[in-house]
Design a protein around this motif. Structure first.
Motif, short mmCIF file in Angstrom:
data_model
loop_
_atom_site.label_atom_id
_atom_site.label_comp_id
_atom_site.label_asym_id
_atom_site.label_seq_id
_atom_site.Cartn_x
_atom_site.Cartn_y
_atom_site.Cartn_z
N ARG A 18 0.84 -1.21 0.00
CA ARG A 18 0.00 0.00 0.00
C ARG A 18 0.88 1.25 0.00
O ARG A 18 1.07 1.88 -1.03
CB ARG A 18 -0.96 -0.04 1.21
CG ARG A 18 -2.15 0.87 1.06
CD ARG A 18 -1.85 2.31 1.41
NE ARG A 18 -1.45 2.49 2.80
CZ ARG A 18 -0.96 3.63 3.27
NH1 ARG A 18 -0.79 4.68 2.49
NH2 ARG A 18 -0.59 3.72 4.55
N ASP A 19 1.50 1.60 1.14
CA ASP A 19 2.33 2.82 1.17
C ASP A 19 3.55 2.65 0.26
O ASP A 19 3.96 3.59 -0.42
CB ASP A 19 2.78 3.09 2.62
CG ASP A 19 2.72 4.56 2.99
OD1 ASP A 19 2.61 5.39 2.08
OD2 ASP A 19 2.80 4.90 4.18
N HIS A 206 4.08 4.79 12.72
CA HIS A 206 4.16 4.74 11.25
C HIS A 206 5.05 5.92 10.84
O HIS A 206 4.63 7.07 10.87
CB HIS A 206 2.74 4.88 10.68
CG HIS A 206 2.66 4.94 9.20
ND1 HIS A 206 2.08 3.95 8.43
CD2 HIS A 206 3.06 5.87 8.30
CE1 HIS A 206 2.13 4.28 7.15
NE2 HIS A 206 2.72 5.45 7.05
N HIS A 208 7.85 8.01 8.38
CA HIS A 208 8.45 8.23 7.06
C HIS A 208 9.88 8.72 7.26
O HIS A 208 10.26 9.19 8.33
CB HIS A 208 7.58 9.17 6.22
CG HIS A 208 6.41 8.44 5.63
ND1 HIS A 208 6.43 7.91 4.37
CD2 HIS A 208 5.21 8.11 6.17
CE1 HIS A 208 5.27 7.29 4.14
NE2 HIS A 208 4.51 7.39 5.23
N ASN A 242 9.41 4.62 3.86
CA ASN A 242 8.89 4.30 5.21
C ASN A 242 10.00 3.64 6.03
O ASN A 242 11.04 3.27 5.49
CB ASN A 242 7.74 3.29 5.08
CG ASN A 242 6.49 3.89 4.47
OD1 ASN A 242 6.49 4.34 3.33
ND2 ASN A 242 5.41 3.90 5.22
ZN ZN Z 1 2.56 6.59 5.26
#
Ligand code: ZN
Ligand code: KIV
Length: 390
Positions: A18-19, A206, A208, A242
């Motif tokens: 997804r990301d 989460h 980055h 990420n």
């Molecule tokens: Zn993200």
């Protein structure tokens, strides 16, 4: 000393599909996504975020199929804060033995300005959408996007609303990679201590990597009480990516003495999936990338090679086998010494005496000055010249 069974378990939530796939140019085909999902499932990833079902018919089909095929992992889909997104997400993930709906909305002042909602209107929307998701699925994750730039009193308020509406995991995204380790820890600790109901749910981190601190920020959040790390293979993801799965998992394994948390990951599967994700996403792994880079277990300098040949722990803090590599890579180049050359030649089937080694070493250095790396075939050619001239 704490034994593994007594240690706190940290859940690994992988969002490569997804990301990670949201990185410009990293699009994967349906078949590639199924392959990566099955590798993630087999390596012990607790939750796979398989896609964003409303984003396209292809994403919907991929999430549905991954949900049907999953053996162990929870299968999660992403949805914005509206009923249509959430319904579509549920349609895709409901086929899984263990489905999860993940819904999010940007809560920082900059993000609230986009839908033009004031704090109260957004709070109502969070209540309604999380409640709707919870009516469909008993495993609901909620994320206040850009949490690290959201006012603390508003963040506390909306996290409490989401918990009361039925969220079972609250994820705290550092959407733009802005936070620093101490701040990441303080934020999680503050939420756990001050939000009513926080002890009933799992907090996730989460991060980055815009400032290169995603791994440090994720680990700091764990030390403050987060029990789910969101990450991707090779750190794939938008902009600088990420948190890299392989980095947090190996950090928790190698420095378990100071970070006594366990994961369910079979680390010997790391190199295989890293290579497949690089191939299918088209994003090559940088040579000096921690854990999975080509040079992560390679040694060229004479001093390092000599140390390695005597005791691998001299220059390696983990064993190549721990991540699924068969051996350390002793790279032959102009920095290599005699001990490494003798050992390499032995591997190639040549036993050389001291005098012969002296002569070969001179010719090897001449060659290494002309070439970046001296490969096995170069050494074999050098040895046949030696035989011919003997
Ligand atoms: Zn993200
Ligand atoms: O970075 C982010 O904020 C996200 C959310 C959708 C969780 O990826």
């Amino acid at each position: 000393m704490t034994t593994t069974s007594e240690q706190d378990r940290v859940l690994i939530f992988d969002t490569t599909l997804r990301d990670g796939e949201q990185s410009p140019g990293a699009t994967m085909t349906h078949t590639e996504k199924l392959e990566i999902a099955s590798m993630l499932d087999e390596m012990g990833v607790d939750i796979i975020e398989a896609g964003f079902p409303i984003a396209s018919e292809g994403d919907f089909q991929a999430v549905s199929e991954i949900a049907r095929r999953s053996k162990n992992s929870v299968i999660c889909g992403l949805s914005r804060a509206n009923f249509k997104d959430i319904d579509r997400c549920w349609e895709a993930v409901k086929h899984a033995a263990r489905p999860r709906i993940h819904t999010f909305i940007g809560t920082s002042p900059l993000h609230r300005a986009i839908p033009n909602l004031d704090q109260d209107q957004m709070a109502d929307l969070i209540h309604d959408t999380v409640s709707h998701a919870r009516n469909l699925c008993d495993n609901v994750q909620w994320s206040p996007m850009d949490a690290t730039r959201t006012e603390h009193d508003y963040l506390r308020r909306v996290v409490e609303i989401a918990i009361k509406a039925g969220a079972t995991t609250i994820n705290i995204p550092d959407t733009v990679g802005y936070t620093a380790p101490r701040e990441s820890a303080d934020l999680i600790r503050m939420l756990i201590e001050e939000v009513p109901g926080a002890d009933e749910i799992t907090f996730a981190t989460h991060c980055h990597n815009d400032l290169g601190m995603a791994t440090a920020n994720a680990l700091a959040a764990v030390e403050a009480g987060a029990r789910q790390i969101e990450c991707t293979i090779n750190g794939l993801g938008e902009r600088a990516g990420n948190t890299a799965l392989e980095e947090v998992v190996m950090a928790l394994k190698v420095r378990n003495d100071i970070m006594p948390y366990s994961t369910g990951i079979d680390t010997t599967k790391i190199i295989g999936i890293s290579r497949r994700v690089a191939a299918v996403s088209g994003f090559a792994v940088q040579y000096n990338k921690a854990i999975v880079g080509k040079n992560a277990f390679a040694h060229e300098s004479g001093i390092h090679q000599d140390g390695m040949l005597k005791n691998a722990e001299t220059f390696e803090i983990m064993r190549p086998e721990d991540i699924g590599l068969s051996e350390t890579n002793i790279v032959m180049g102009k920095h290599s010494g005699r001990a490494a050359l003798r050992s390499k030649l032995k591997d190639l089937g040549y036993e050389v005496g001291d005098n012969q080694l002296k002569d070969i070493f001179v010719r090897f250095k001449e060659l290494a000055d002309r070439k970046k790396e001296v490969y096995d075939d170069d050494l074999i050619a050098l040895m046949s010249d030696t035989d011919a001239s003997a």
